[in-house]
Design an enzyme around this catalytic site. Structure first.
Site, PDB file in Angstrom:
ATOM      1  N   ARG A  90       6.370 -13.779   0.820  1.00 21.09           N
ATOM      2  CA  ARG A  90       5.225 -13.581   1.722  1.00 21.09           C
ATOM      3  C   ARG A  90       4.468 -14.864   2.023  1.00 21.09           C
ATOM      4  O   ARG A  90       3.641 -14.905   2.929  1.00 21.09           O
ATOM      5  CB  ARG A  90       4.277 -12.496   1.179  1.00 21.09           C
ATOM      6  CG  ARG A  90       3.629 -12.857  -0.123  1.00 21.09           C
ATOM      7  CD  ARG A  90       2.887 -11.670  -0.713  1.00 21.09           C
ATOM      8  NE  ARG A  90       1.484 -11.652  -0.356  1.00 21.09           N
ATOM      9  CZ  ARG A  90       0.585 -10.854  -0.909  1.00 21.09           C
ATOM     10  NH1 ARG A  90       0.947  -9.974  -1.805  1.00 21.09           N
ATOM     11  NH2 ARG A  90      -0.671 -10.905  -0.560  1.00 21.09           N
ATOM     12  N   HIS A  96      -3.828 -17.760   8.333  1.00 16.44           N
ATOM     13  CA  HIS A  96      -5.185 -18.169   8.642  1.00 16.44           C
ATOM     14  C   HIS A  96      -5.579 -17.854  10.080  1.00 16.44           C
ATOM     15  O   HIS A  96      -6.675 -17.374  10.360  1.00 16.44           O
ATOM     16  CB  HIS A  96      -5.285 -19.671   8.406  1.00 16.44           C
ATOM     17  CG  HIS A  96      -6.601 -20.021   7.912  1.00 16.44           C
ATOM     18  ND1 HIS A  96      -6.858 -20.198   6.581  1.00 16.44           N
ATOM     19  CD2 HIS A  96      -7.764 -20.148   8.556  1.00 16.44           C
ATOM     20  CE1 HIS A  96      -8.125 -20.444   6.442  1.00 16.44           C
ATOM     21  NE2 HIS A  96      -8.702 -20.430   7.623  1.00 16.44           N
ATOM     22  N   ARG A 116      -9.203  -3.110  -8.597  1.00 15.49           N
ATOM     23  CA  ARG A 116      -7.869  -3.425  -9.099  1.00 15.49           C
ATOM     24  C   ARG A 116      -8.002  -4.346 -10.303  1.00 15.49           C
ATOM     25  O   ARG A 116      -8.702  -5.358 -10.230  1.00 15.49           O
ATOM     26  CB  ARG A 116      -7.045  -4.114  -8.015  1.00 15.49           C
ATOM     27  CG  ARG A 116      -5.663  -4.507  -8.523  1.00 15.49           C
ATOM     28  CD  ARG A 116      -4.819  -5.094  -7.429  1.00 15.49           C
ATOM     29  NE  ARG A 116      -5.228  -6.452  -7.105  1.00 15.49           N
ATOM     30  CZ  ARG A 116      -4.742  -7.123  -6.061  1.00 15.49           C
ATOM     31  NH1 ARG A 116      -3.879  -6.544  -5.244  1.00 15.49           N
ATOM     32  NH2 ARG A 116      -5.131  -8.360  -5.834  1.00 15.49           N
ATOM     33  N   CYS A 139      -4.035  -0.226   1.154  1.00 12.97           N
ATOM     34  CA  CYS A 139      -5.006  -1.325   1.106  1.00 12.97           C
ATOM     35  C   CYS A 139      -4.379  -2.658   1.511  1.00 12.97           C
ATOM     36  O   CYS A 139      -5.018  -3.692   1.391  1.00 12.97           O
ATOM     37  CB  CYS A 139      -5.663  -1.427  -0.261  1.00 12.97           C
ATOM     38  SG  CYS A 139      -4.512  -1.791  -1.584  1.00 12.97           S
TER      39      CYS A 139
HETATM   40  C1  PEP Z   1      -0.717  -5.902  -1.180  1.00  8.98           C
HETATM   41  O1  PEP Z   1       0.215  -6.414  -1.801  1.00  8.98           O
HETATM   42  O2  PEP Z   1      -0.581  -5.276  -0.106  1.00  8.98           O
HETATM   43  C2  PEP Z   1      -2.090  -5.997  -1.701  1.00  8.98           C
HETATM   44  C3  PEP Z   1      -3.083  -5.324  -1.146  1.00  8.98           C
HETATM   45  O3  PEP Z   1      -2.309  -6.829  -2.752  1.00  8.98           O
HETATM   46  P1  PEP Z   1      -2.392  -8.438  -2.609  1.00  8.98           P
HETATM   47  O4  PEP Z   1      -2.327  -8.757  -1.164  1.00  8.98           O
HETATM   48  O5  PEP Z   1      -3.666  -8.806  -3.272  1.00  8.98           O
HETATM   49  O6  PEP Z   1      -1.176  -8.841  -3.388  1.00  8.98           O
HETATM   50 MG    MG Z   2      -0.088  -7.052  -3.870  1.00 13.94          MG
END
Ligand code: PEP
Ligand code: MG
Length: 544
Positions: free
Chosen positions: A438, A177, A315, A475
């Protein structure tokens, strides 16, 4: 000698000033709220008052969303029902907030980033029930660098930008954040700096949000050099506009990420060449049933209309596992990040993908937009082939895959033989390459997209794409870091998709370097032993 602490560069730019420490000091005592409803009302009043003095449109939007969360029937009603069943109010609020946050986290991306908001709301309600006023950020009355363990969303949203020159936190990652807010406000930020509060207390600092460094008591030479770099960056970001390209004219499409309908309206105003990642999960958020085809057509049309004539990369639904969408009926999993998620959910429920593709084709026909459609979490050639067949059969001719699993990066040539393009999702690629969840704040440094192993995978994926002559973009958050963007271009990436606020800095940096410099930067990363070394040597290469 200047002491330097190293963390993760979370928001670009440089700022200098004295450190002011925020410990989330002991909360002041106030009369306790007598019910969950009263606690919710008190939190809403407080947040609404903060919204009226928010430091930026992003901050105001966050606070207004927090007010909504604090009134949400699922949160307030759910907690009241538990209290009626005999659960103490504090436990009820914490349980329901945690459940709600999990639901948001399950949706990934933008929604997952809202999960801490709900936890924060829960804690504010708990404070009201326990008779504590939540500690405010320090306001020393002079310009300073704010150094904290971590910042709550409501804190960052009311930061006084006339006083806070930069942010340093001990926790948090590149998608936390604090990072998002700081980028929106244009304030440099470095996160995941171990021991920052103790070692910087009362000192003069320079915060380098490009390199992820915090210099303590910097000497005059360092101060002058860094100030020159910052002045140049600012003036270039203001003056360079239009399509992305390197100094020697290599085209690099600069695109924006869209996660909600309101994002799309704001993103359409940005100086960009289109959408590089339209996360469609928002429509499926916290739903017990699947949105109808008509509802999907409406939503997709809303976005496409604003980008007709520009690239639109959509996506398909990235649900399942750590993003459990109730209507998919997937059940519990022991190891969610490695479970049924992304395209894998379509094996058990192919009709959900089928209906989404019908809706996308119909929105395309209605608006004249020409979406490129890609699948999340593709791992094998068979998956790529199956997805391409489904998508083309639905009348959507341009098909792609996201490369966010190491298996897909290693075999990009074979996977790309089945489709038209690929987009690297560096957020998940880092998670899977470093085996680091993550969502886990303390693993921020392993999730740094500058990790050489992540960039090795990117290099391999790009080499495979080049062999077969297919375009590959990025992305994930990596695309929003200007120096890293140059590395990605050097590796063969030709489109970068990011939050709209990041576009100007990325465009400006690329305009100042030629392709061969980007390639030298990519080579420097390949030889670096760590993420911090990679950053250092790339900046040295870019400035040479
Ligand atoms: C990624 O994993 O880098 C991605 C763009 O998708 P998300 O963050 O929506 O999992
Ligand atoms: Mg992803």
């Amino acid at each position: 000698m200047t002491d330097t602490l190293v963390g993760i560069a979370a928001s670009p730019g440089l700022a200098a000033g004295p450190a002011v420490r925020h410990d989330g000091a002991a909360d002041e005592a106030v009369p306790a709220a007598e019910s969950v409803a009263e606690a919710s009302q008190r939190v809403r009043d407080d947040l609404a008052a903060r919204a009226s003095r928010a430091s930026s449109p992003e901050g105001r939007a966050i606070l207004e969303a927090l007010v909504q969360f604090a009134a949400d029937p699922e949160l307030v009603g759910g907690a009241e029902a538990m209290v009626d069943g005999g659960t103490p109010p504090v436990d009820a609020v914490r349980t329901v907030a945690a459940r709600f946050a999990e639901k948001l986290q399950s949706l990934g991306g933008y929604f997952a980033e809202r999960a801490p908001d709900v936890v924060d709301i829960g804690e504010r309600m708990v404070a009201a029930l326990e008779g504590r006023a939540v500690a405010e950020l320090p306001r020393p009355g002079y310009a300073h660098v704010l150094v904290a363990r971590d910042l709550a969303p409501a804190d960052t949203a009311t930061l006084d930008v006339t006083e806070v020159l930069a942010i340093v936190t001990e926790q948090g990652g590149p998608t936390s954040h604090t990072a998002i807010l700081a980028r929106g406000l244009g304030i440099p930020a470095v996160v995941a700096v171990r021991g920052a509060r103790d070692s910087t207390d009362g000192q003069e600092l320079i915060v380098d949000g490009d390199l992820g460094e915090v210099h303590i008591a910097p000497d005059a030479a360092l101060t002058t050099a860094l100030r020159e770099r910052e002045n140049r960056r600012r003036s270039r970001a203001r003056t360079v506009t239009g399509p992305g390209r390197t100094k020697d004219g290599e085209a690099v499409k600069l695109l924006v990420n869209v996660g909600t309908l309101s994002d799309a309206s704001a993103a359409a105003e940005a100086d960009s060449e289109g959408i590089g990642l339209f996360r469609t999960e928002f429509l499926f958020l916290a739903r017990q049933d699947e949105p109808s085809v008509d509802e999907q057509v409406e939503a997709y049309s809303h976005v496409f209309t604003r980008f007709v004539g520009r690239r639109i990369v959509v996506r398909t639904l990235d649900g399942g596992s750590d993003k459990p969408l109730p209507f998919l009926g997937l059940g519990d999993e022991e190891n969610p990040a490695l479970g049924v998620r992304g395209l894998r959910t379509a094996v058990g429920r192919p009709e959900v993908l089928e209906r989404q593709l019908v809706a996308l084709a119909s929105a395309a026909a209605r608006t004249g937009g020409q979406p490129w459609v890609m699948a999340p979490m593709v791992s094998t050639v068979a998956e790529a082939k199956w997805f391409a067949a489904q998508t083309r059969a639905a009348g959507l001719p341009t098909v792609g895959i996201m490369v966010e699993v190491p298996a897909a990066a290693l075999r990009s040539r074979q996977l790309l033989a089945e489709v038209d393009f690929a987009s690297l999702g560096t957020n998940d690629l880092a998670q899977y390459a470093l085996a680091a969840d993550r969502q886990q704040g303390e693993l921020g440094s392993l999730l740094d997209p500058w990790q050489p192993a992540v960039l090795d995978l990117v290099a391999t994926a790009c080499a495979g794409a080049a062999q077969i002559g297919r375009p590959i973009g990025v992305c994930g958050e990596a695309a929003a870091d200007p120096a890293l963007a140059a590395v990605l271009v050097g590796l063969g990436v030709r489109s970068l998709s990011m939050a709209p606020v990041a576009v100007a800095d990325v465009r400006a940096l690329l305009a100042d370097v030629d392709l061969s410099t980007c390639q030298r930067a990519a080579k420097a990363v390949a030889e670096a032993p760590s993420a911090a070394d990679a950053r250092q040597s790339v900046w040295a290469t870019l400035q040479a």
